[in-house]
Every structure is written in structure tokens, then in C-alpha cells.
Design an enzyme around this catalytic site. Structure first.
Site, PDB file in Angstrom:
ATOM      1  N   THR A   1     -46.068  72.663 123.730  1.00  0.00           N
ATOM      2  CA  THR A   1     -46.996  71.275 123.262  1.00  0.00           C
ATOM      3  C   THR A   1     -47.389  70.461 124.485  1.00  0.00           C
ATOM      4  OG1 THR A   1     -46.079  71.680 121.209  1.00  0.00           O
ATOM      5  CG2 THR A   1     -47.037  69.578 121.645  1.00  0.00           C
TER       6      THR A   1
ATOM      7  N   GLY B   1     -42.078  69.573 122.579  1.00  0.00           N
ATOM      8  CA  GLY B   1     -40.688  69.923 122.108  1.00  0.00           C
ATOM      9  C   GLY B   1     -40.474  70.377 120.999  1.00  0.00           C
TER      10      GLY B   1
HETATM   11  N1  GLU Z   1     -45.368  74.007 116.640  1.00  0.00           N
HETATM   12  C1  GLU Z   1     -44.690  72.735 116.841  1.00  0.00           C
HETATM   13  C2  GLU Z   1     -44.927  71.744 116.115  1.00  0.00           C
HETATM   14  O1  GLU Z   1     -46.044  71.764 115.381  1.00  0.00           O
HETATM   15  C3  GLU Z   1     -45.002  72.016 118.533  1.00  0.00           C
HETATM   16  C4  GLU Z   1     -44.567  73.160 119.305  1.00  0.00           C
HETATM   17  C5  GLU Z   1     -43.952  72.605 120.389  1.00  0.00           C
HETATM   18  O2  GLU Z   1     -43.834  71.311 120.616  1.00  0.00           O
HETATM   19  O3  GLU Z   1     -43.544  73.465 121.507  1.00  0.00           O
HETATM   20  O4  GLU Z   1     -44.512  70.429 115.527  1.00  0.00           O
END
Ligand code: GLU
Length: 617
Positions: A429, A516
């Protein structure tokens, strides 16, 4: 005229302010399909712009993890664009330089403060499960058991309908002054000209080398010659440049209905594996109707009070706003500022665990699940939850969820019992924070889930697809009906993204967010705690070592946190597990008379980049 110079002229800035390069004009035609590939060889790339972690001044500011992206956002502000214009341009640039963290193959959450109205509003651009996704989508037919988590990640089945491009369009429609075309063109030029590969990009590629090499399109783009691009080399992505140019000409319809849509569908339904691939790469269920039917959602933000400030965050389909807000409400029960580090941090760790227990029990897409947002953000409920905290003794983890149907804040009601422990979210992210000369603010977190997303590049289009559907509960089958985050067609998986804007008496005080996975929530929480309760300025609050209390038996923490506080907090019964780093946040603090301090990470993920339009003398 080369497109970069044209853009510079349009913006009214010197070409050198955009990118100090000698360039070849990318060939442009009216027809998307017929565009020849731009020449790769006649291009020189500018050296990486300097990374400045803190910038103070006025007139607007940008903070992101990447110096090219920050510079593009700043150029938009300098040329008279507003915060939304700059945020979209910055995000498009991050799709070039941070392709493993974010891009048009993913989704995210956009939070906006309007200086004219004083309102905070949000856009939910979360990826969505295809309508034809069966209940056993993540189950291996050969075994009747779910595919392993890592096999689910590198697959078509984990790809949700992307929301990023629709988010950009919606944000520009609501608050922008420029169109999508001019917002993506600087990034198209950047993709064409290339950027200098740094250690972080190299290491992220190397960490994904095995799975990237199993997909023809990904191998071709990110493993030229079979290896990760070396540090210091120039990485160009002419396919992405062309894709952005196509979008600039045709709008987001090119993606959701036009030329790109059958290609995206084909890639998901038939992942382009190499002949000797060993990954199962199960196919997905995405159809063209899912792309045409995709909508971003305008949502009211969550709002909670903390020591006189108003904290606005993202509600469903992100759990960020409610979880940060609940933990803050619990922490607000204590005069943390006058406590020792040991006692204040103990309460931070316990509040995080309690809020995460409730997140696990109650949180899912609000279109499918009745999320008790009002209860979770109520001070009375927080008082009830705080009853569990002992002054000098950590609770056994995982702690149970509270009971939103029966609470009075007087420690007299029992807990509901079970809760789930841990999650499978990635740690990828990216996040950006922007403000403009008028005082508007954008906090935007965007992602493709894991670092490298699904690992699948749409052939000849230069971008990776997300694996966001693994944010559902996918590793057990059947998933109990009581799980609010069970996969369902048309549903948005639970997110942790926590773009947050804090107001002080209606005026922006601080805006912040982080990547994160589920550590996003604790990074935002801990930075607010550091800034508001622990006497740190924003730069210190960002740099301070992090600890991520998510209701697990050991609290995942950075080594410097464990060295500084592990013994003290261990005496209260806390246990820790070390991880090299948590988050790569960005933030802006607002001072008197339009002054701002933009802050990016000094070292995490290679260090970020903050800039202001008019630096303080
Ligand atoms: N998929 C996660 C979310 O939507 C974020 C992924 C990440 O921060 O690596 O919170």
C-alpha cells in the site's frame, strides 16, 4: 512538441521544473489499439529528486513515499491546481514508481476537507468481489480445502474489481479543477521517461521474483533479462505510459467499458502463466459486467472526539475509522500525558487490542453487515471496554470482543466471548497527504494489497492487478455465516486503510495515513498518541519506533521499540515480536497563518518525500 514540454507549458512552469531530461516524444495517434510503442532508447532520465523528509512553509504541500510523485504533485499546486488535482496527479505517479503498492489495478480510500464549507467527505474506491464469484471460489477442487494463502494471492480469483481510476474521476468531479486527462499526463511522461531504481524497488522486485517469473507479462515487465532491475538503472514502463495516454484521451471508460476491459477480464479468467509455471494460479470470475457495474461510493466519514480534537476517518468498507476511533476513545479515559512511558504505552497497547477484538467480531462491508458504528464510537462503550484494563497487568491475548447490545460504561456487563486472532492482510500500500493554498486537504490511501498485488500484469498494459479479495476470510471453508467478513458476490473486503484528518475547532490540525495492512490502524493511532499525548512534534511522532497492538499474543513491534520499552512493558506482562519496520506514513500539520509542516518517513521503506510550495525562510 514533446508531451512533457506541452504539459509544462500548459502548467506555466519551466520544463526543468517538471523533469530535467532530454526526451523523445511518445508517438500519439487517435486510436488506442493502433498506438505504436514509444521509443525506449532516445531517452535520458533525470536523477532521482532529493528525498526531503520534512518541509515547512506555506502555499500548499505534498507528502508521499516517493520524490518523483511528490514533485509532480507540487508542480500541480504551483501551477494553480488544488489539493484534489495534486493528489490525483501524485497518485498516478505513484502508480509508476510504486507499482507494487498501488496503481489503476487496485483501490483505495480518499478523504477530503473542504476549506470553504469546513466539511470532511470521503470516497470509498474499494475493490469489489465479482457478482459471479461462487461460495467456494477459494477452495481447491482437488482437495476440497482452501488453497494456501500464498497460492490465493497469486491468482485471478483474488482480483477484485478495481476502483482506483473511478476514485480519481469522482474526486476530480467533486472537488477538482483539472480533468483526469491533465492529471494523468505527467505520470504518463514519467512512465515513458523512467525513474532511477532504488534499493527499495530492487528489493521488492527480488522478494517477488519467484512468483513474478511465473507470469509471462509480469516477467517481461519487471524481470528484464530474468532479474530484478539493478539499483541505479532506469526503469521505464512504456506500456503504462500508453495506458495512461489512452485514459487521458478516452477517460475512465477506456478501463471500465472500452479497450482495456476485455483485456483485464481475459487476464483474470486466464492468468498468463508461463509454460513451466508451478503455481496453481486459479482463475477468477471477473466479467465485463463487473467492470461496467463498478461504482465508487460517497460516504460520510467516521467522527470521534479526542481531547478536544475531531478525528475524521474512513468508515465501511474500511475498518480504519471505527477502530482508530474506538481505541482513541478508550485511551481518552486516561490522562496519558502525565503518565510514565510505561503506563501510557501499556494503555495504548491494551486499547489497541480491545478495539481490534471488536473489529474482528463486528466489522464487514456495511452493505452486507449491520456494523454498529455508533456503538463502537460511543464514549460509554469505550468506558465499558476500558473496564478491562488493569493498571499494571496486561490482559491475556486475544481479548474477547465487547457486547454492543448491552453496555452502560460502569463495568457491569459481561463480554460476549470469542474473537478471531490475527489476519492475513499484506504490508504493502501507499499513502499521500496534500494541502493547497486555500486550505483544502486530501488524505488518500491506495493499494493493490500485497507488495506486487496478484503478481499479474495485464499483458502490454504495464500495471499489476490487485489481490484484494484475500482481505476476506478465505483460509477457512466453509466460512461461518457469523463472520462479517466472509466472501460474498458484490461485497467489498474489510480494509484497514485509515486516511485520517483531524480538526481543531473546525480547522485542520493534522492529516495522516500509512500503508501496512492492519498495522495501518495502529500506526495512525500511535502517531496521534505521540503527537497529542506524548509531547512530540509531528516529525518525532512519525520517526518514533512503532508497536502494533492488534490483539495478538505477541505485539509486533520495531526493534527500537522493543529495546526502549520491552523490559518495562514486559514487567506488565506484554510480549513482543520483532519486525524490521512498520508503515511508511505521510502527514501534514497545519500551523497559524497558513503555515504547514509536511512530513514523510525519514528512513522506513527507503524514506519518503515531503515538499511545500513556498518554503519557510
Ligand atoms: N489490503 C489492505 C487493506 O485494505 C492494505 C494492504 C496493505 O496495506 O498492505 O487494508
Amino acid at each position: 512538441m514533446p508531451s512533457i514540454a506541452r504539459e509544462a507549458a500548459r502548467l506555466g512552469v519551466a520544463t526543468s521544473a517538471v523533469l530535467a531530461v532530454t526526451i523523445a516524444a511518445p508517438a500519439q495517434t487517435a486510436s488506442a489499439g493502433a498506438d505504436p510503442a514509444p521509443a525506449r532508447t532516445q531517452v535520458q532520465t533525470a536523477a532521482e529528486p532529493p528525498k526531503v523528509p520534512t518541509a515547512t512553509g506555506s502555499g500548499g504541500a505534498v507528502s508521499s513515499v516517493d520524490p518523483y510523485a511528490t514533485r509532480i504533485g507540487l508542480d500541480v499546486l504551483r501551477a494553480g491546481g488544488n489539493a484534489t488535482d495534486a493528489a490525483v496527479a501524485t497518485a498516478a505517479a505513484l502508480g509508476v514508481t510504486e507499482p507494487y503498492s498501488a496503481g489503476i489495478g487496485g483501490g483505495g480510500f480518499f478523504v477530503h476537507y473542504d476549506a470553504d464549507t469546513g466539511r470532511v467527505q470521503t470516497i470509498d474506491g474499494r475493490e469489489t468481489a465479482p457478482m459471479g464469484m461462487p461460495e467456494d471460489a477459494f477452495v481447491d477442487p482437488a482437495t476440497g480445502q482452501p488453497y494456501s494463502f500464498s497460492d490465493q494471492v497469486s491468482s485471478g480469483v483474488s482480483v477484485g474489481v478495481p476502483g482506483t481510476l473511478a476514485t480519481w474521476q469522482r474526486a476530480l468531479d467533486r472537488w477538482g479543477t483539472r480533468n483526469l486527462s491533465s492529471s494523468v499526463r505527467p505520470a504518463a511522461n514519467l512512465a515513458h521517461e523512467g525513474f532511477v531504481v532504488d534499493q527499495t524497488f530492487h528489493d521488492q522486485t527480488a522478494a517477488n521474483q519467484e512468483r513474478f517469473s511465473q507470469f509471462t507479462s509480469t516477467r517481461e515487465l519487471f524481470l528484464p533479462g530474468g532479474s530484478p532491475p539493478p539499483v541505479g538503472s532506469t526503469f521505464r514502463n512504456p506500456d503504462l505510459a500508453e495506458t495512461y495516454e489512452l485514459i487521458a484521451r478516452r477517460g475512465p471508460g477506456a478501463f471500465y467499458r472500452g479497450a482495456l476491459s476485455p483485456e483485464i477480464v481475459r487476464t483474470v479468467q486466464h492468468p498468463p502463466t508461463t509454460r513451466d509455471a508451478t503455481l496453481p494460479a486459479p482463475a477468477g470470475y471477473l466479467k465485463r459486467s463487473d467492470l461496467t457495474g463498478y461504482r465508487v461510493l460517497d460516504r460520510a466519514p467516521t467522527r470521534s472526539g479526542y481531547r478536544g480534537y475531531d478525528v475524521f476517518g474512513m468508515r465501511s468498507s474500511s475498518s480504519g475509522g471505527t477502530t482508530v476511533g474506538e481505541a482513541l476513545n478508550i485511551m481518552e479515559r486516561y490522562d496519558l500525558a502525565s503518565m510514565s512511558d510505561q503506563d501510557a504505552l501499556h494503555r495504548y497497547l491494551e486499547a489497541g487490542a480491545l478495539a481490534f477484538a471488536d473489529r474482528g467480531k463486528y466489522f464487514g462491508d456495511e452493505a452486507f453487515v449491520d456494523v454498529p458504528v455508533r456503538d463502537l464510537l460511543s464514549d460509554t462503550y469505550a468506558a465499558e471496554r476500558a473496564c478491562r484494563i488493569q493498571p499494571t497487568q496486561a490482559q491475556a491475548k486475544p481479548v474477547p470482543a465487547g457486547n454492543v447490545d448491552d453496555y452502560d460504561g460502569r463495568c457491569s456487563t459481561p463480554n460476549t466471548g470469542s474473537t478471531r486472532d490475527g489476519d492475513t492482510e499484506g504490508l504493502s500500500t501507499t499513502n499521500l497527504t496534500v494541502t493547497d493554498r486555500w486550505g483544502d486537504v486530501v488524505e488518500y490511501t491506495l493499494t493493490i494489497e500485497q507488495t506486487g498485488g496478484a503478481g499479474i500484469v495485464v499483458p502490454d498494459r504495464g500495471f499489476l492487478l490487485n489481490n484484494e479479495l484475500t482481505d476476506f476470510t478465505t483460509t477457512v471453508y466453509p466460512v461461518p455465516e457469523s463472520d462479517p467478513n466472509r466472501p460474498e458476490p458484490g461485497k467489498r473486503p474489510r480494509s484497514s486503510m485509515s486516511p485520517t484528518i483531524v480538526l481543531d475547532d473546525g480547522e485542520p490540525f493534522v492529516a495522516l495515513g500509512s500503508p501496512g495492512g492492519s498495522t495501518i490502524i495502529t500506526t495512525v493511532l500511535q502517531m496521534l498518541f505521540n503527537r497529542i499525548d506524548r509531547g512530540m512534534d509531528l516529525e518525532q511522532a512519525m520517526a518514533a519506533p512503532r508497536s502494533s497492538p492488534r490483539n495478538t499474543s505477541s505485539v509486533v513491534s520495531e526493534p527500537a521499540f522493543i529495546s526502549a520499552y520491552g523490559t518495562l512493558l514486559g514487567a506488565y506482562g506484554h510480549q513482543f515480536a520483532s519486525t524490521p519496520e512498520i508503515g511508511a506514513a505521510t502527514a501534514i500539520e497545519f500551523g497559524p497563518g497558513g503555515s504547514v509542516t509536511a512530513v514523510a518517513e525519514p528512513t522506513r521503506r527507503g524514506g519518503g518525500s515531503a515538499a511545500v510550495v513556498e518554503p519557510a525562510p
